[in-house]
Design a protein around this motif. Structure first.
Motif, PDB file in Angstrom:
ATOM      1  N   SER A  76       0.828  -1.205   0.000  1.00 13.54           N
ATOM      2  CA  SER A  76       0.000   0.000   0.000  1.00 13.54           C
ATOM      3  C   SER A  76       0.866   1.260   0.000  1.00 13.54           C
ATOM      4  O   SER A  76       0.489   2.290  -0.572  1.00 13.54           O
ATOM      5  CB  SER A  76      -0.939   0.001   1.218  1.00 13.54           C
ATOM      6  OG  SER A  76      -0.193  -0.118   2.420  1.00 13.54           O
ATOM      7  N   LEU A  79       1.867   2.156  -3.631  1.00 17.23           N
ATOM      8  CA  LEU A  79       0.816   2.266  -4.653  1.00 17.23           C
ATOM      9  C   LEU A  79       0.873   3.588  -5.409  1.00 17.23           C
ATOM     10  O   LEU A  79       0.798   3.612  -6.646  1.00 17.23           O
ATOM     11  CB  LEU A  79      -0.553   2.077  -4.008  1.00 17.23           C
ATOM     12  CG  LEU A  79      -1.760   2.255  -4.937  1.00 17.23           C
ATOM     13  CD1 LEU A  79      -1.698   1.278  -6.104  1.00 17.23           C
ATOM     14  CD2 LEU A  79      -3.061   2.073  -4.151  1.00 17.23           C
ATOM     15  N   ALA A  80       0.968   4.707  -4.695  1.00 15.90           N
ATOM     16  CA  ALA A  80       0.949   6.013  -5.362  1.00 15.90           C
ATOM     17  C   ALA A  80       2.100   6.144  -6.358  1.00 15.90           C
ATOM     18  O   ALA A  80       1.926   6.678  -7.463  1.00 15.90           O
ATOM     19  CB  ALA A  80       1.017   7.131  -4.327  1.00 15.90           C
ATOM     20  N   TRP A 102      -4.039   7.787  -3.342  1.00  8.49           N
ATOM     21  CA  TRP A 102      -3.549   6.881  -4.378  1.00  8.49           C
ATOM     22  C   TRP A 102      -2.795   7.637  -5.471  1.00  8.49           C
ATOM     23  O   TRP A 102      -2.032   7.034  -6.225  1.00  8.49           O
ATOM     24  CB  TRP A 102      -4.706   6.112  -5.015  1.00  8.49           C
ATOM     25  CG  TRP A 102      -5.249   5.003  -4.167  1.00  8.49           C
ATOM     26  CD1 TRP A 102      -5.003   4.774  -2.847  1.00  8.49           C
ATOM     27  CD2 TRP A 102      -6.135   3.970  -4.594  1.00  8.49           C
ATOM     28  NE1 TRP A 102      -5.689   3.675  -2.420  1.00  8.49           N
ATOM     29  CE2 TRP A 102      -6.396   3.160  -3.467  1.00  8.49           C
ATOM     30  CE3 TRP A 102      -6.749   3.662  -5.806  1.00  8.49           C
ATOM     31  CZ2 TRP A 102      -7.235   2.057  -3.533  1.00  8.49           C
ATOM     32  CZ3 TRP A 102      -7.596   2.567  -5.874  1.00  8.49           C
ATOM     33  CH2 TRP A 102      -7.829   1.759  -4.749  1.00  8.49           C
ATOM     34  N   SER A 134     -10.265   1.638  -9.241  1.00  6.06           N
ATOM     35  CA  SER A 134     -10.111   0.473  -8.387  1.00  6.06           C
ATOM     36  C   SER A 134     -10.924  -0.653  -9.012  1.00  6.06           C
ATOM     37  O   SER A 134     -11.317  -0.576 -10.188  1.00  6.06           O
ATOM     38  CB  SER A 134     -10.594   0.779  -6.969  1.00  6.06           C
ATOM     39  OG  SER A 134     -10.318  -0.315  -6.106  1.00  6.06           O
ATOM     40  N   ASP A 152     -15.219   4.333  -6.308  1.00  4.24           N
ATOM     41  CA  ASP A 152     -13.800   4.271  -6.653  1.00  4.24           C
ATOM     42  C   ASP A 152     -13.549   3.631  -8.017  1.00  4.24           C
ATOM     43  O   ASP A 152     -12.406   3.498  -8.452  1.00  4.24           O
ATOM     44  CB  ASP A 152     -13.000   3.532  -5.573  1.00  4.24           C
ATOM     45  CG  ASP A 152     -13.483   2.109  -5.334  1.00  4.24           C
ATOM     46  OD1 ASP A 152     -14.471   1.681  -5.979  1.00  4.24           O
ATOM     47  OD2 ASP A 152     -12.878   1.412  -4.494  1.00  4.24           O
ATOM     48  N   VAL A 168      -6.465  -0.892 -10.129  1.00  7.83           N
ATOM     49  CA  VAL A 168      -5.931  -1.293  -8.831  1.00  7.83           C
ATOM     50  C   VAL A 168      -6.758  -2.457  -8.284  1.00  7.83           C
ATOM     51  O   VAL A 168      -7.991  -2.394  -8.254  1.00  7.83           O
ATOM     52  CB  VAL A 168      -5.943  -0.119  -7.849  1.00  7.83           C
ATOM     53  CG1 VAL A 168      -5.448  -0.560  -6.470  1.00  7.83           C
ATOM     54  CG2 VAL A 168      -5.090   1.036  -8.379  1.00  7.83           C
ATOM     55  N   VAL A 222      -2.420  -4.758  -4.802  1.00  9.30           N
ATOM     56  CA  VAL A 222      -1.952  -4.124  -3.565  1.00  9.30           C
ATOM     57  C   VAL A 222      -2.067  -5.094  -2.405  1.00  9.30           C
ATOM     58  O   VAL A 222      -3.167  -5.536  -2.065  1.00  9.30           O
ATOM     59  CB  VAL A 222      -2.748  -2.841  -3.260  1.00  9.30           C
ATOM     60  CG1 VAL A 222      -2.127  -2.133  -2.066  1.00  9.30           C
ATOM     61  CG2 VAL A 222      -2.792  -1.933  -4.474  1.00  9.30           C
TER      62      VAL A 222
END
Length: 223
Positions: A76, A79-80, A102, A134, A152, A168, A222
């Motif tokens: 996590s 992720l960005a 994110w 997502s 999302d 994601v 993730v």
């Protein structure tokens, strides 16, 4: 007796009266399990894969790569940065419910936000390079990612029009087989099933990508 008649006679002989349903249709044995909505299923019908998290991730990655998707497994915390790497220098659309953390701050000027209250029109979507969303559920055995229109994930149009989809997949949304997946989904929602980049083949089996959806699919799992 013709060959056809002989084959049909053998089929009738092999089936007992208890195993023949309306119009001669074969049905399950009396001790068949009862599946969703009361439908009878055979005793060998699987409703769970029994795979642990590591096995689910490994199987999903294998299937997605086979479908020519690009896949990365991150934490996590990473992720960005993983999303930034894929979207840097591109104009992209994101649903208004995508978690703000994110997206790396450097992407702010390239982002277009879509919502049901203020939808981006199709012409504008076609001008954008990518979309990031997502996902609701991913089925490892079939390599299928399901979007259900949650905040999302956004409207179906944003995942179909841009040429590049960054998707994601939270590890807790991965299941082993189709029955497991659909027990987690609401069938009344607008479900979009994705198995690799959009592709089709003509009568000569020439593969063409990007005909009815994104030509490039990046999947970020993730953990």
């Amino acid at each position: 007796m013709s060959a056809r008649e002989e084959i049909l006679a053998r089929v009738r002989e092999a089936l007992t009266p208890a195993e023949v349903g309306p119009r001669g249709a074969e049905v399950g044995p009396p001790d068949a399990e009862v599946g969703p909505r009361g439908a009878e299923v055979g005793p060998g019908y699987r409703t769970a894969s029994g795979l642990d998290e590591d096995a689910l991730v490994e199987l999903l990655v294998d299937r997605l790569v086979d479908y020519r998707a690009r896949v990365e497994v991150v934490t996590s915390q990473g992720l960005a940065e993983a999303i930034r790497t894929r979207l840097e220098g591109k104009r992209f659309v994101a649903p208004d419910g995508l978690p703000a953390n994110w997206l790396h701050p450097s992407l702010a000027e390239s982002k277009v936000t879509d919502s049901r209250e203020a939808p981006v029109d199709v012409v504008r979507l076609d001008e954008l390079d990518a979309v990031v969303t997502s996902s609701a559920v991913s089925i490892a055995e079939t390599g299928t990612i399901v979007l259900d229109g949650s905040p999302d994930q956004g409207r179906r149009a944003i995942s179909l029009v841009p040429d590049h989809h960054v998707c994601v997949v939270p590890v807790e949304t991965i299941v082993g087989i189709v029955p497991e997946g659909f027990t987690r989904l609401d069938a009344t929602r607008p479900l979009t099933l994705i198995s690799g980049p959009s592709a089709t083949s003509d009568i000569e089996l020439e593969r063409v990508e990007g005909v009815h959806g994104p030509r490039t699919l990046d999947v970020i799992i993730v953990r």
